[in-house]
Enzyme design. Structure first.
Site, PDB file in Angstrom:
ATOM      1  N   GLU A  46      30.126 -55.937   7.849  1.00 20.41           N
ATOM      2  CA  GLU A  46      29.828 -54.754   8.462  1.00 20.41           C
ATOM      3  C   GLU A  46      28.402 -54.976   8.571  1.00 20.41           C
ATOM      4  O   GLU A  46      27.624 -55.031   7.860  1.00 20.41           O
ATOM      5  CB  GLU A  46      30.355 -53.591   7.990  1.00 20.41           C
TER       6      GLU A  46
ATOM      7  N   GLU B 191      36.826 -54.016  -1.306  1.00 18.62           N
ATOM      8  CA  GLU B 191      35.685 -53.455  -0.530  1.00 18.62           C
ATOM      9  C   GLU B 191      34.388 -53.235  -1.207  1.00 18.62           C
ATOM     10  O   GLU B 191      34.295 -52.546  -2.334  1.00 18.62           O
ATOM     11  CB  GLU B 191      36.012 -52.121   0.122  1.00 18.62           C
TER      12      GLU B 191
ATOM     13  N   SER C 293      36.771 -44.567   3.322  1.00 18.35           N
ATOM     14  CA  SER C 293      37.410 -45.872   3.889  1.00 18.35           C
ATOM     15  C   SER C 293      38.515 -46.433   2.902  1.00 18.35           C
ATOM     16  O   SER C 293      39.404 -46.998   3.243  1.00 18.35           O
ATOM     17  CB  SER C 293      36.464 -47.192   4.012  1.00 18.35           C
TER      18      SER C 293
ATOM     19  N   ASP D 143      27.061 -54.368  -9.176  1.00 17.62           N
ATOM     20  CA  ASP D 143      26.234 -54.938  -8.109  1.00 17.62           C
ATOM     21  C   ASP D 143      27.080 -55.795  -7.284  1.00 17.62           C
ATOM     22  O   ASP D 143      27.705 -56.652  -7.860  1.00 17.62           O
ATOM     23  CB  ASP D 143      24.879 -55.530  -8.595  1.00 17.62           C
TER      24      ASP D 143
ATOM     25  N   HIS E 220      24.265 -54.034   3.091  1.00 18.06           N
ATOM     26  CA  HIS E 220      23.818 -54.608   4.253  1.00 18.06           C
ATOM     27  C   HIS E 220      22.465 -55.262   4.236  1.00 18.06           C
ATOM     28  O   HIS E 220      21.962 -55.844   5.391  1.00 18.06           O
ATOM     29  CB  HIS E 220      23.697 -53.357   5.277  1.00 18.06           C
TER      30      HIS E 220
END
Length: 282
Positions: free
Chosen positions: A189, A88, A103, A138, A164
């Protein structure tokens, strides 16, 4: 004398019981569960929970603010008892330590045999314990991503819940997708940032360079064998993206062989059916 008194006492007790005046013995309270029993019960409950219940338990926004967990469960349920690596991008919880890694904890209980690996630009190494491994770095740094794969294995599942920012989303996908095994599942996402200039997106939904622009290219690539472009050379994703599932703010991409063959040589130059053929473009 004693026999007479005993009989009299029995007669009194029977009469009192008959009249409802005799009090029953108070029920004994159940034994308090031991800490070990409490832990075992919690473990049983979490392992039996669905993904939405786990999201609520650990307070991740994958359910509530968003409605991602039903989609994830549909696409990932078959891996629940498998051993694999889940990566993730983005761990979250920057303001409150206790909320960090919500999460990851959810994934840890949904996939009890999997390695749950997280990458974040802030140090979350204190989360590393048991099946959970947290890395600092990163999401667009190839050196960090390759080191994670070297140490934890190639991820079968990638969840991009990082910055994002479309540029970062596209670069992470470019690096990681070719390194995933056949059958891998890559999830992006919060694709709404494609339309938000403050996040690097564009007001024009058809603008190039956004996360959703990448997704639309992948969808076209599913049919690359039907292109009638002379000399077209299929890209890596043309050949190895098998399916693209789009939901509100969530995209799930399946990796697999997408070289099925085509009948375009026989069919593309002929129009079949009872309707009039389409007119030639001017």
């Amino acid at each position: 004398m004693r026999t007479t008194a005993r009989r009299a006492g029995e007669v009194v007790k029977k009469a009192a019981k008959k009249a409802g005046r005799m009090q029953a013995s108070p029920p004994q309270p159940p034994d308090e569960p031991t800490p070990e029993q409490k832990r075992a019960e919690r473990r049983r409950r979490l392992l039996a929970s669905n993904l939405t219940e786990l999201a609520i338990e650990f307070r991740t926004d994958k359910w509530g603010v968003h409605k991602y967990t039903p989609h994830y469960e549909r696409h990932l349920q078959h891996l629940r008892t498998e051993s694999f690596t889940l990566l993730e991008l983005g761990i979250g919880g920057y303001k409150k330590r206790r909320k960090s890694g919500a999460s990851m904890k959810m994934w840890r209980w949904f996939f009890p045999k999997a390695r749950i690996v997280g990458l974040d630009i802030e140090d979350k190494s204190w989360l590393t314990r048991g099946h959970i491994h947290a890395y600092l770095g990163d999401q667009t740094d190839p050196e960090v991503l390759h080191r994670i794969i070297e140490e934890q294995g190639a991820p079968l599942v990638v969840i991009d819940d990082g910055s994002h920012i479309p540029e970062h989303v596209r670069e992470s996908f470019r690096i990681l997708f070719p390194l995933m095994p056949d059958g891998g599942i890559y999830c992006i996402e919060d694709t709404q940032t494609s339309y938000w200039p403050a996040w690097g997106g564009q007001l024009d939904p058809r603008a190039p360079g956004t996360s959703m622009d990448l997704v639309k290219d992948l969808v076209d690539g599913l049919n690359h064998e039907e292109f009638l472009i002379d000399g077209y050379q299929p890209t890596y994703t043309d050949q190895w993206v098998r399916a693209v599932h789009c939901y509100h703010n969530l995209v799930i991409i399946e990796k697999g062989d997408n070289r099925e063959g085509t009948n375009k040589e026989q069919a593309s130059g002929h129009f079949y059916g009872s309707s009039e053929p389409p007119a030639d473009p001017a």
